[in-house]
Structure formats: C-alpha cells, structure tokens
Design a protein around this motif. Structure first.
Motif, short mmCIF file in Angstrom:
data_model
loop_
_atom_site.label_atom_id
_atom_site.label_comp_id
_atom_site.label_asym_id
_atom_site.label_seq_id
_atom_site.Cartn_x
_atom_site.Cartn_y
_atom_site.Cartn_z
N LEU A 67 0.82 -1.21 0.00
CA LEU A 67 0.00 0.00 0.00
C LEU A 67 0.86 1.26 0.00
CD1 LEU A 67 -2.76 -1.10 2.52
CD2 LEU A 67 -3.11 -0.56 0.11
N MET A 68 1.88 1.28 0.85
CA MET A 68 2.74 2.47 0.91
C MET A 68 3.50 2.68 -0.40
SD MET A 68 4.19 2.57 4.82
CE MET A 68 4.58 0.84 5.02
N PHE A 69 4.07 1.62 -0.96
CA PHE A 69 4.80 1.75 -2.22
C PHE A 69 3.84 2.10 -3.36
CE2 PHE A 69 8.16 -1.05 -0.23
CZ PHE A 69 9.06 -0.01 -0.08
N GLY A 70 2.63 1.54 -3.34
CA GLY A 70 1.64 1.88 -4.35
C GLY A 70 1.26 3.35 -4.30
N GLY A 71 1.11 3.89 -3.09
CA GLY A 71 0.81 5.31 -2.93
C GLY A 71 1.95 6.19 -3.41
N LEU A 72 3.17 5.80 -3.07
CA LEU A 72 4.34 6.56 -3.55
C LEU A 72 4.43 6.52 -5.07
CD1 LEU A 72 7.03 5.51 -0.91
CD2 LEU A 72 6.00 7.77 -1.20
N PHE A 73 4.21 5.34 -5.65
CA PHE A 73 4.26 5.19 -7.09
C PHE A 73 3.20 6.06 -7.76
CE2 PHE A 73 2.93 3.04 -11.01
CZ PHE A 73 4.13 3.05 -11.70
N GLU A 74 1.97 6.03 -7.22
CA GLU A 74 0.89 6.84 -7.78
C GLU A 74 1.22 8.33 -7.70
OE1 GLU A 74 -2.69 7.82 -9.62
OE2 GLU A 74 -1.67 5.90 -9.49
N GLY A 75 1.77 8.76 -6.57
CA GLY A 75 2.15 10.15 -6.42
C GLY A 75 3.22 10.57 -7.42
N LEU A 76 4.19 9.70 -7.65
CA LEU A 76 5.23 10.00 -8.63
C LEU A 76 4.67 10.03 -10.05
CD1 LEU A 76 8.20 7.90 -7.22
CD2 LEU A 76 7.95 10.39 -7.20
N GLN A 77 3.73 9.13 -10.33
CA GLN A 77 3.11 9.11 -11.66
C GLN A 77 2.36 10.42 -11.93
OE1 GLN A 77 4.85 6.67 -13.16
NE2 GLN A 77 2.99 6.12 -14.23
N VAL A 78 1.70 10.94 -10.92
CA VAL A 78 0.95 12.19 -11.10
C VAL A 78 1.91 13.33 -11.42
CG1 VAL A 78 -0.54 13.88 -9.96
CG2 VAL A 78 -0.92 11.46 -9.58
N ARG A 79 3.01 13.36 -10.69
CA ARG A 79 3.98 14.44 -10.92
C ARG A 79 4.59 14.35 -12.30
NH1 ARG A 79 5.71 17.80 -6.97
NH2 ARG A 79 7.72 17.99 -7.99
N ARG A 80 4.75 13.17 -12.82
CA ARG A 80 5.40 13.00 -14.14
C ARG A 80 4.43 13.16 -15.30
NH1 ARG A 80 8.94 7.69 -12.76
NH2 ARG A 80 10.42 8.71 -11.40
N SER A 81 3.17 12.96 -15.03
CA SER A 81 2.21 12.93 -16.15
C SER A 81 1.94 14.33 -16.69
CB SER A 81 0.90 12.28 -15.72
OG SER A 81 0.20 13.13 -14.86
N GLU A 82 1.86 14.42 -17.98
CA GLU A 82 1.53 15.67 -18.65
C GLU A 82 0.24 15.50 -19.44
OE1 GLU A 82 4.59 17.69 -17.09
OE2 GLU A 82 3.10 18.53 -18.45
N GLU A 83 -0.52 14.45 -19.09
CA GLU A 83 -1.74 14.15 -19.84
C GLU A 83 -2.80 15.22 -19.60
OE1 GLU A 83 -2.61 10.40 -18.19
OE2 GLU A 83 -3.61 11.21 -16.45
N SER A 84 -3.67 15.37 -20.55
CA SER A 84 -4.77 16.32 -20.37
C SER A 84 -5.73 15.76 -19.34
CB SER A 84 -5.49 16.55 -21.70
OG SER A 84 -6.13 15.38 -22.11
N ALA A 85 -6.22 16.61 -18.48
CA ALA A 85 -7.05 16.18 -17.36
C ALA A 85 -8.52 16.34 -17.70
CB ALA A 85 -6.71 17.00 -16.13
N THR A 86 -9.27 15.32 -17.34
CA THR A 86 -10.72 15.39 -17.42
C THR A 86 -11.26 14.83 -16.12
OG1 THR A 86 -10.93 13.18 -18.35
CG2 THR A 86 -10.68 14.99 -19.91
N ASN A 87 -12.54 14.94 -15.92
CA ASN A 87 -13.12 14.43 -14.69
C ASN A 87 -13.14 12.90 -14.67
OD1 ASN A 87 -15.09 14.02 -16.57
ND2 ASN A 87 -16.72 15.00 -15.40
#
Length: 166
Positions: A67-87
C-alpha cells in the motif's frame, strides 16, 4: 474558431481537479499502509510457531508495504504525467473506494469467498477488463488466497451467514 477564455479556464480547473484526485488517492494509500503497518505490529506473536513460520504479522506487514509503495508510485506518476485532465480521472478513485466500502460491509454476510470474488470481478470489470476475463481473474485470486491462508497458514476466513466451506 478561437477557444474562449472561459473554456480554457474550465479545462485548467478540470485538470487541477483530476490531478488533485490522484494525489488524494496516493495519500490515501500511504496513510492506509502506515495504519496497517502500525496495527500489524500490535498483533501478538504466537509461541507455537517454528523457525520458518512467518507468524501472524507477516501478511498484514507485506500488505502495508504494498500500500505504501503503491501510494508513492501513484504520487510519482501524477507528478510525471503531462496528460490532459478530465473528470474521468476521478472516476476510478471513487469506484475503488466505494467497492472497498461495499466489500467491508458485505464480508460478514457473504463470507470471504463470495465477497472477494464479487469485489475483484467488479473492480477489474469497472477498470476496463472484459467481464469474462475479470471473472476468471477473480476466481483465480480467491482460489490462490483461499489455498494460501486456509491450507498453508491454517487461518480461518469468514464464511458469512451462508456458511459456505469455500
């Protein structure tokens, strides 16, 4: 035709909301992992285990780390992503959270096998798998977990009010 200022502003707000939803998911996973780790440390050790028996704390501790590593991974993915955001980015978060709540509430009534099969099937299907593949995945997951805990570790899993032996 030029895009209006209002349209650009709405798109920027939606992008910010989608990214913040993913950050909330990452933070939720990290906090859940830390809480699980703390609670796992409070499980008393059995005096009857052998040298090679991991004990009652092993699986919750491993789950906490995932769970902790998954949360860290998700947080890093958000910071790296440049995708267009939608709801749409918030959709899977609420589906997973709602599914976990439904799972926790239905476990005493349906038992481990039925509740976990239903949750795993529903989550995989909602997240884009074909229904038949999601069902095969769910059945395989429950079979492995059931075999691991009941047969190998000799841990009794909830049977629910139906009292199903599997």
């Amino acid at each position: 035709m030029a895009e209006s200022h209002r349209g650009r502003r709405i798109r920027e707000i939606m992008k910010l909301l989608a990214q913040s939803g993913r950050y909330v998911l990452a933070l939720f996973l990290i906090v859940l992992g830390i809480t699980t780790f703390i609670l796992a440390r409070q499980i008393p050790e059995s005096g009857l285990q052998s040298e090679f028996d991991p004990g009652a704390r092993a699986m919750p501790t491993i789950m906490a780390m995932f769970l902790m590593f998954g949360g860290l991974f998700e947080g890093l993915q958000v910071r790296r992503s440049e995708e267009s955001a939608t709801n749409e980015a918030l959709g899977p978060f609420w589906l997973i959270l709602g599914g976990l709540l439904l799972y926790a509430l239905s476990m005493p009534y349906l038992g481990f096998s039925l509740a976990t099969t239903f949750l795993a099937w529903l989550m995989a299907w909602w997240l884009g798998s074909r229904w038949w593949f999601a069902l095969l995945f769910a059945i395989a997951l429950v079979t492995v977990v059931q075999g691991l805990f009941v047969q190998l570790f000799r841990v009794q899993l909830p049977q629910g009010i139906l009292g199903l032996p599997f």
